[in-house]
Motif scaffolding. Sequence first.
Motif, PDB file in Angstrom:
ATOM      1  N   SER A   1       0.844  -1.183   0.000  1.00  0.00           N
ATOM      2  CA  SER A   1       0.000   0.000   0.000  1.00  0.00           C
ATOM      3  C   SER A   1       0.882   1.237   0.000  1.00  0.00           C
ATOM      4  O   SER A   1       1.901   1.279   0.680  1.00  0.00           O
ATOM      5  N   ILE A   2       0.484   2.225  -0.776  1.00  0.00           N
ATOM      6  CA  ILE A   2       1.163   3.515  -0.797  1.00  0.00           C
ATOM      7  C   ILE A   2       0.111   4.573  -0.470  1.00  0.00           C
ATOM      8  O   ILE A   2      -0.949   4.618  -1.093  1.00  0.00           O
ATOM      9  N   ILE A   3       0.424   5.379   0.530  1.00  0.00           N
ATOM     10  CA  ILE A   3      -0.466   6.456   0.941  1.00  0.00           C
ATOM     11  C   ILE A   3       0.287   7.765   0.709  1.00  0.00           C
ATOM     12  O   ILE A   3       1.363   7.964   1.269  1.00  0.00           O
ATOM     13  N   VAL A   4      -0.257   8.615  -0.150  1.00  0.00           N
ATOM     14  CA  VAL A   4       0.379   9.884  -0.480  1.00  0.00           C
ATOM     15  C   VAL A   4      -0.480  11.007   0.070  1.00  0.00           C
ATOM     16  O   VAL A   4      -1.706  10.989  -0.081  1.00  0.00           O
ATOM     17  N   GLU A   5       0.160  11.968   0.717  1.00  0.00           N
ATOM     18  CA  GLU A   5      -0.513  13.189   1.163  1.00  0.00           C
ATOM     19  C   GLU A   5       0.113  14.337   0.390  1.00  0.00           C
ATOM     20  O   GLU A   5       1.328  14.539   0.443  1.00  0.00           O
ATOM     21  N   ALA A   6      -0.700  15.052  -0.366  1.00  0.00           N
ATOM     22  CA  ALA A   6      -0.184  16.120  -1.221  1.00  0.00           C
ATOM     23  C   ALA A   6      -0.986  17.399  -1.042  1.00  0.00           C
ATOM     24  O   ALA A   6      -2.220  17.369  -1.025  1.00  0.00           O
TER      25      ALA A   6
ATOM     26  N   SER B   1       4.946  10.560   1.061  1.00  0.00           N
ATOM     27  CA  SER B   1       4.474   9.205   0.769  1.00  0.00           C
ATOM     28  C   SER B   1       4.856   8.263   1.899  1.00  0.00           C
ATOM     29  O   SER B   1       5.947   8.363   2.456  1.00  0.00           O
ATOM     30  N   LYS B   2       3.957   7.350   2.187  1.00  0.00           N
ATOM     31  CA  LYS B   2       4.207   6.288   3.168  1.00  0.00           C
ATOM     32  C   LYS B   2       3.907   4.967   2.494  1.00  0.00           C
ATOM     33  O   LYS B   2       2.961   4.855   1.719  1.00  0.00           O
ATOM     34  N   LYS B   3       4.732   3.974   2.793  1.00  0.00           N
ATOM     35  CA  LYS B   3       4.541   2.647   2.225  1.00  0.00           C
ATOM     36  C   LYS B   3       4.271   1.658   3.354  1.00  0.00           C
ATOM     37  O   LYS B   3       4.853   1.771   4.425  1.00  0.00           O
ATOM     38  N   ALA B   4       3.386   0.713   3.080  1.00  0.00           N
ATOM     39  CA  ALA B   4       3.015  -0.258   4.105  1.00  0.00           C
ATOM     40  C   ALA B   4       2.667  -1.585   3.441  1.00  0.00           C
ATOM     41  O   ALA B   4       2.335  -1.637   2.260  1.00  0.00           O
ATOM     42  N   PHE B   5       2.760  -2.651   4.228  1.00  0.00           N
ATOM     43  CA  PHE B   5       2.299  -3.961   3.781  1.00  0.00           C
ATOM     44  C   PHE B   5       0.892  -4.185   4.322  1.00  0.00           C
ATOM     45  O   PHE B   5       0.598  -3.815   5.452  1.00  0.00           O
ATOM     46  N   GLY B   6       0.032  -4.775   3.507  1.00  0.00           N
ATOM     47  CA  GLY B   6      -1.317  -5.065   3.946  1.00  0.00           C
ATOM     48  C   GLY B   6      -1.313  -6.122   5.023  1.00  0.00           C
ATOM     49  O   GLY B   6      -0.656  -7.153   4.886  1.00  0.00           O
ATOM     50  N   GLU B   7      -1.988  -5.889   6.105  1.00  0.00           N
ATOM     51  CA  GLU B   7      -2.065  -6.844   7.211  1.00  0.00           C
ATOM     52  C   GLU B   7      -3.459  -7.453   7.266  1.00  0.00           C
ATOM     53  O   GLU B   7      -3.626  -8.632   7.049  1.00  0.00           O
ATOM     54  N   PHE B   8      -4.460  -6.629   7.535  1.00  0.00           N
ATOM     55  CA  PHE B   8      -5.854  -7.074   7.580  1.00  0.00           C
ATOM     56  C   PHE B   8      -6.625  -6.197   6.608  1.00  0.00           C
ATOM     57  O   PHE B   8      -6.870  -5.027   6.895  1.00  0.00           O
TER      58      PHE B   8
END
Length: 116
Positions: free
Chosen positions: A22-27, A107-114
């Motif tokens: 997952s990539i979450i971008v705040e702009a 940008s923040k990157k994460a692995f899907g958990e639930f």
Amino acid sequence: YSSSPRAFSSSSTAMSAGKPISIIVEADIKPERMDEFLELIQKNAEGSRKEPGCQRFDVLRSQDDPNKFFFYEIYDDADAVAHHKAQPHFDLWTKFKESEGISTSVSKKAFGEFMS
């Protein structure tokens, strides 16, 4: 987000095995560039949703600040992220940032958990 096709190190491989990225971008968009941004981000989102390996590409607008946007993207794996970054619709966003159409972008990157 990072222009590197492989945004995750090999040390994270075991932790991420089989998990989507997952990539979450705040702009923050400059108000005088808003019309241009809305046109290009729609093209980017619609193009991204058609890519193999793209599970989701949402564009959200802040309730508190009409110039702040969040992109919520989910990809099958690092290869799907690399494919995304090689697409012409992604290049629209890159060029917009380079032309100073944004005030800030994080940008923040994460692995899907639930996930559903």
